[in-house]
Design a protein around this motif. Structure first.
Motif, PDB file in Angstrom:
ATOM      1  N   GLY A  93       0.814  -1.215   0.000  1.00  0.00           N
ATOM      2  CA  GLY A  93       0.000   0.000   0.000  1.00  0.00           C
ATOM      3  C   GLY A  93       0.843   1.258   0.000  1.00  0.00           C
ATOM      4  N   CYS A  94       0.676   2.033   1.072  1.00  0.00           N
ATOM      5  CA  CYS A  94       1.275   3.371   1.166  1.00  0.00           C
ATOM      6  C   CYS A  94       2.759   3.398   0.800  1.00  0.00           C
ATOM      7  CB  CYS A  94       1.175   3.920   2.592  1.00  0.00           C
ATOM      8  SG  CYS A  94      -0.293   3.467   3.491  1.00  0.00           S
ATOM      9  N   ILE A  95       3.538   2.558   1.478  1.00  0.00           N
ATOM     10  CA  ILE A  95       4.996   2.669   1.364  1.00  0.00           C
ATOM     11  C   ILE A  95       5.510   2.226  -0.008  1.00  0.00           C
ATOM     12  CG2 ILE A  95       7.196   1.896   2.378  1.00  0.00           C
ATOM     13  CD1 ILE A  95       5.523   3.949   4.091  1.00  0.00           C
ATOM     14  N   PRO A  96       5.143   1.028  -0.488  1.00  0.00           N
ATOM     15  CA  PRO A  96       5.641   0.651  -1.813  1.00  0.00           C
ATOM     16  C   PRO A  96       5.160   1.583  -2.926  1.00  0.00           C
ATOM     17  CG  PRO A  96       4.090  -0.991  -0.962  1.00  0.00           C
ATOM     18  CD  PRO A  96       4.424  -0.077   0.165  1.00  0.00           C
ATOM     19  N   SER A  97       3.910   2.083  -2.798  1.00  0.00           N
ATOM     20  CA  SER A  97       3.427   2.964  -3.874  1.00  0.00           C
ATOM     21  C   SER A  97       4.235   4.266  -3.910  1.00  0.00           C
ATOM     22  CB  SER A  97       1.928   3.243  -3.738  1.00  0.00           C
ATOM     23  OG  SER A  97       1.614   3.764  -2.469  1.00  0.00           O
ATOM     24  N   LYS A  98       4.585   4.770  -2.722  1.00  0.00           N
ATOM     25  CA  LYS A  98       5.357   6.021  -2.703  1.00  0.00           C
ATOM     26  C   LYS A  98       6.780   5.805  -3.227  1.00  0.00           C
ATOM     27  CE  LYS A  98       1.911   7.044  -1.831  1.00  0.00           C
ATOM     28  NZ  LYS A  98       0.642   6.380  -1.441  1.00  0.00           N
ATOM     29  N   ALA A  99       7.329   4.598  -2.990  1.00  0.00           N
ATOM     30  CA  ALA A  99       8.671   4.293  -3.520  1.00  0.00           C
ATOM     31  C   ALA A  99       8.630   4.312  -5.050  1.00  0.00           C
ATOM     32  CB  ALA A  99       9.138   2.936  -3.010  1.00  0.00           C
ATOM     33  N   LEU A 100       7.599   3.695  -5.635  1.00  0.00           N
ATOM     34  CA  LEU A 100       7.501   3.663  -7.104  1.00  0.00           C
ATOM     35  C   LEU A 100       7.232   5.059  -7.666  1.00  0.00           C
ATOM     36  CD1 LEU A 100       5.513   0.407  -7.997  1.00  0.00           C
ATOM     37  CD2 LEU A 100       7.879   0.679  -7.283  1.00  0.00           C
ATOM     38  N   LEU A 101       6.417   5.833  -6.947  1.00  0.00           N
ATOM     39  CA  LEU A 101       6.140   7.194  -7.412  1.00  0.00           C
ATOM     40  C   LEU A 101       7.444   7.990  -7.494  1.00  0.00           C
ATOM     41  CD1 LEU A 101       2.801   7.640  -5.520  1.00  0.00           C
ATOM     42  CD2 LEU A 101       3.101   8.272  -7.931  1.00  0.00           C
ATOM     43  N   GLN A 102       8.307   7.821  -6.482  1.00  0.00           N
ATOM     44  CA  GLN A 102       9.563   8.575  -6.471  1.00  0.00           C
ATOM     45  C   GLN A 102      10.473   8.131  -7.609  1.00  0.00           C
ATOM     46  OE1 GLN A 102      10.038  11.249  -4.390  1.00  0.00           O
ATOM     47  NE2 GLN A 102      11.601  11.567  -5.950  1.00  0.00           N
ATOM     48  N   SER A 103      10.618   6.809  -7.795  1.00  0.00           N
ATOM     49  CA  SER A 103      11.497   6.313  -8.866  1.00  0.00           C
ATOM     50  C   SER A 103      11.022   6.826 -10.225  1.00  0.00           C
ATOM     51  CB  SER A 103      11.501   4.780  -8.893  1.00  0.00           C
ATOM     52  OG  SER A 103      12.011   4.275  -7.685  1.00  0.00           O
ATOM     53  N   SER A 104       9.710   6.728 -10.435  1.00  0.00           N
ATOM     54  CA  SER A 104       9.201   7.132 -11.745  1.00  0.00           C
ATOM     55  C   SER A 104       9.341   8.642 -11.941  1.00  0.00           C
ATOM     56  CB  SER A 104       7.742   6.688 -11.915  1.00  0.00           C
ATOM     57  OG  SER A 104       6.921   7.282 -10.928  1.00  0.00           O
ATOM     58  N   GLU A 105       9.235   9.385 -10.840  1.00  0.00           N
ATOM     59  CA  GLU A 105       9.391  10.843 -10.940  1.00  0.00           C
ATOM     60  C   GLU A 105      10.838  11.190 -11.319  1.00  0.00           C
ATOM     61  OE1 GLU A 105       7.291  12.829  -7.732  1.00  0.00           O
ATOM     62  OE2 GLU A 105       8.323  14.695  -8.220  1.00  0.00           O
ATOM     63  N   HIS A 106      11.802  10.464 -10.727  1.00  0.00           N
ATOM     64  CA  HIS A 106      13.214  10.701 -11.069  1.00  0.00           C
ATOM     65  C   HIS A 106      13.461  10.429 -12.549  1.00  0.00           C
ATOM     66  CE1 HIS A 106      14.633  11.728  -7.206  1.00  0.00           C
ATOM     67  NE2 HIS A 106      14.714  10.519  -6.681  1.00  0.00           N
ATOM     68  N   PHE A 107      12.891   9.313 -13.024  1.00  0.00           N
ATOM     69  CA  PHE A 107      13.104   8.952 -14.433  1.00  0.00           C
ATOM     70  C   PHE A 107      12.540  10.059 -15.343  1.00  0.00           C
ATOM     71  CE2 PHE A 107      11.352   7.039 -18.350  1.00  0.00           C
ATOM     72  CZ  PHE A 107      12.545   6.642 -18.932  1.00  0.00           C
ATOM     73  N   HIS A 108      11.331  10.463 -14.994  1.00  0.00           N
ATOM     74  CA  HIS A 108      10.670  11.481 -15.799  1.00  0.00           C
ATOM     75  C   HIS A 108      11.464  12.781 -15.783  1.00  0.00           C
ATOM     76  CE1 HIS A 108       7.545  14.336 -17.032  1.00  0.00           C
ATOM     77  NE2 HIS A 108       7.093  13.319 -17.726  1.00  0.00           N
ATOM     78  N   ALA A 109      11.972  13.148 -14.601  1.00  0.00           N
ATOM     79  CA  ALA A 109      12.739  14.395 -14.481  1.00  0.00           C
ATOM     80  C   ALA A 109      14.033  14.295 -15.284  1.00  0.00           C
ATOM     81  CB  ALA A 109      13.034  14.682 -13.013  1.00  0.00           C
ATOM     82  N   ALA A 110      14.708  13.151 -15.184  1.00  0.00           N
ATOM     83  CA  ALA A 110      15.972  12.994 -15.916  1.00  0.00           C
ATOM     84  C   ALA A 110      15.719  13.104 -17.419  1.00  0.00           C
ATOM     85  CB  ALA A 110      16.598  11.646 -15.582  1.00  0.00           C
ATOM     86  N   LYS A 111      14.611  12.566 -17.853  1.00  0.00           N
ATOM     87  CA  LYS A 111      14.306  12.564 -19.282  1.00  0.00           C
ATOM     88  C   LYS A 111      13.815  13.931 -19.785  1.00  0.00           C
ATOM     89  CE  LYS A 111      12.575   9.275 -22.476  1.00  0.00           C
ATOM     90  NZ  LYS A 111      11.463   8.464 -22.832  1.00  0.00           N
ATOM     91  N   HIS A 112      13.005  14.580 -18.971  1.00  0.00           N
ATOM     92  CA  HIS A 112      12.325  15.770 -19.485  1.00  0.00           C
ATOM     93  C   HIS A 112      12.743  17.086 -18.828  1.00  0.00           C
ATOM     94  CE1 HIS A 112       9.601  13.237 -21.776  1.00  0.00           C
ATOM     95  NE2 HIS A 112       9.500  12.483 -20.694  1.00  0.00           N
ATOM     96  N   ASP A 113      13.211  17.052 -17.579  1.00  0.00           N
ATOM     97  CA  ASP A 113      13.402  18.319 -16.862  1.00  0.00           C
ATOM     98  C   ASP A 113      14.861  18.711 -16.649  1.00  0.00           C
ATOM     99  OD1 ASP A 113      10.655  18.118 -16.639  1.00  0.00           O
ATOM    100  OD2 ASP A 113      10.700  17.331 -14.598  1.00  0.00           O
ATOM    101  N   PHE A 114      15.764  17.743 -16.674  1.00  0.00           N
ATOM    102  CA  PHE A 114      17.161  18.072 -16.352  1.00  0.00           C
ATOM    103  C   PHE A 114      17.759  19.075 -17.334  1.00  0.00           C
ATOM    104  CE2 PHE A 114      18.724  14.261 -13.607  1.00  0.00           C
ATOM    105  CZ  PHE A 114      17.731  14.543 -12.681  1.00  0.00           C
TER     106      PHE A 114
END
Ligand code: FAD
Ligand code: NAI
Length: 476
Positions: A53-74
């Motif tokens: 629930g809470c904890i694993p979902s937040k871990a995946l949200l963070q990983s995916s946010e990093h990927f997205h940022a590296a690809k689009h925002d850096f």
């Protein structure tokens, strides 16, 4: 036969916290839990929240946010990273490590606080004088223990969808959605609630085409509709999530080719075939195997264990807390009920105000709120004033590259007392705590407006919104 002052059934955030608090208050306490880890070879405490629930979902949200940022925002920061690759299996491995660390942490807390941790299914057997007899069934090995007080914290399970069975291969519940080791090309989600939006965001950010099918005609009906409308625009127009509202599902077929969903929107027939389908249409209370009927434990018409405002069930010295009883299905609500019940058993008079329980959706931007929405205030005929402010010109938000979103403060027209705080924006999961604190201390919007907020911080947007209630925003 072992005797305890308090026996807790379930070690999710409701149960494990209740057990720790009871032990801290001097009670001889045991906590029974049947949860096992992902490999199925060891006990895993922590319930839905920590494991699936809470904890694993937040871990995946963070990983995916990093990927997205590296690809689009850096790039706009002057950072060139070459070709950015994503490894879903590695993301899941990281998530699993966080889960293992935290579930192990509860084992340590139980030892530290002298809570006896028992593995197995707990059920109520009946009374022996003033004591409750509780059976612990460890894969067929049955033991009876006795307790003066029993706290039931058996949580919830996903609501099934009659049209299709969950196989956690192609048709996934939260457990399956948190364990995909390959990015699905096309992902369908049934339900645009909290899980649908969080999981939809994760897989969209790492490359899936995501279509969310929602039965209700209103997006995020429980949220303040100004915030919900802003969120809908960002998710669909800017992030490319497809969210269909007012959907009537007709048929779902799971075959080798994928999962085909036939549905209607406004009377128009549609069909989509997905590689994976997440079903997230709410959760139902879990009372299976408790022996509730035999001992006369009452449930309401929706299957929740019936409790009063203090979590007493209809049976003497049997309490129930968390997802298995009425109220929002949130980890912090479960934990706070757990603390309150342990303290009530100790004769204390704790208080839990349901009106100040915060809600957070960990999308990007995040959505968070506490108290009444404008729609609720109107429906209840309460006169209110409102102040809003945006993150668009907030220095910290601009520095973070997340200058998007709104904060709204709703205050009583007569007394100025804060009645609700609604937010969409960066890290509003953290900012909402100031709204909760304000409401708990019966603050007025002027109180928030007169508190010094550090500069440059995101909290200045809440400050401005509070100033705006009295039409004296400085930057608006
Ligand atoms: P649970 O966590 O469900 O724990 C119940 C425990 O009881 C389990 O360990 C189970 O094994 C055990 N059990 C059940 N029956 C028996 C029995 N007969 N004998 C022994 N043990 C038994 N909430 C938030 O506040 N924030 C979030 O970010 C958040 N994210 C979520 C994400 C997802 C994907 C999901 C599914 C839920 C999320 N939630 C979140 C909701 C949150 O997980 C629940 O509200 C919370 O876990 C409820 O706690 P609980 O202790 O009542 O029950
Ligand atoms: P939800 O109640 O948030 O959303 C379910 C959605 O499915 C609703 O919008 C509902 O209208 C829709 N729906 C129901 N039946 C449908 C159907 N037949 N077809 C299409 N849509 C249908 O439930 P969800 O997302 O499953 O999450 C369960 C609970 O877990 C939440 O209520 C919340 O309490 C908790 N949770 C909390 C999180 C957080 O605090 N950040 C994160 C994830 C879950």
């Amino acid at each position: 036969m072992s005797q305890f002052d308090v026996v807790v059934i379930g070690a999710g955030p409701g149960g494990y916290i209740a057990a720790i608090r009871a032990a801290q208050l001097g009670f001889k306490t045991a906590c029974i839990d049947a949860g096992v880890n992902k490999a199925g070879d060891a006990q895993a405490l922590g319930g839905t929240c920590l494991n699936v629930g809470c904890i694993p979902s937040k871990a995946l949200l963070q990983s995916s946010e990093h990927f997205h940022a590296a690809k689009h925002d850096f790039a706009e920061h002057g950072i060139t990273v070459g070709s950015v690759k994503f490894d879903a299996a590695k993301m899941i491995e990281r998530k699993d490590a966080i889960v293992t660390k935290l579930t192990g942490g509860i084992k340590f807390l139980f030892q530290k606080n002298k809570v006896e941790s028992l593995f197995g299914k707990g059920s109520l057997k009946g009374r022996n004088g003033d004591l409750w007899q509780v059976e612990v069934d460890d894969k067929g090995k049955k033991t009876i223990i006795e307790a003066k007080h029993v706290i039931i914290a058996t949580g919830s399970v996903p609501r099934p969808l009659p049209l299709i069975e969950i196989d956690n291969v192609n048709v996934l519940d939260n457990e399956g959605a948190l364990n995909l080791t390959k990015v699905p090309k096309k992902l369908g989600v049934i339900g645009s609630g909290v899980i649908g939006l969080e999981m939809g965001s994760v897989w969209k950010r790492v490359g899936s085409e995501v279509i969310i099918l929602e039965a209700l005609p209103t997006f995020l009906a429980a949220a303040d509709q100004q915030i919900a409308k802003e969120a809908f625009k960002v998710f669909t127009k800017e992030q490319g999530l497809v969210i269909e509202l007012g959907v009537k599902l007709n048929e779902i077929k799971n075959s080798k080719k994928g999962v085909t969903v036939s549905y209607e929107v406004d009377g128009q027939a549609k069909e989509e075939t997905f590689d994976k389908l997440i079903v997230s249409i709410g959760r139902i209370p879990n009372t299976e195997g408790l022996n509730a009927e035999a001992v006369g434990l009452e449930k309401d018409e929706r299957g929740f264990i019936k409790v009063d405002a203090e979590c007493h069930t209809n049976l003497p010295n049997v309490w129930a807390i968390g997802d298995v009883v009425r109220g929002p299905m949130l980890a912090h609500k479960a934990s706070d009920e757990g603390v309150a019940v342990a303290e009530r058993i100790a004769g204390q008079k704790p208080h839990l105000d349901f009106n100040t329980i915060p809600f957070v959706i960990y999308t990007d931007p995040e959505i968070a709120w506490v108290g009444k929405t404008e729609e609720q205030l109107k429906a209840e005929g309460i006169e209110y004033k409102k102040g809003t402010s945006g993150f668009g010109a907030n220095g910290r938000a601009l520095g973070l590259g997340k200058a998007k979103g709104t904060v709204k403060v709703l205050a009583c027209a007569k007394t100025d007392r804060v009645l609700g705080v609604h937010m969409i924006g960066p890290m509003v999961s953290e900012l909402v705590a100031e709204g909760v604190m304000s409401m708990e201390f019966s603050a007025s919007s002027e109180d928030i407006a007169r508190i010094v907020h550090a500069h440059p911080t995101l909290s200045e947007v809440l400050h401005e919104a509070a100033l705006a209630v009295d039409k004296r925003a400085l930057h608006g």
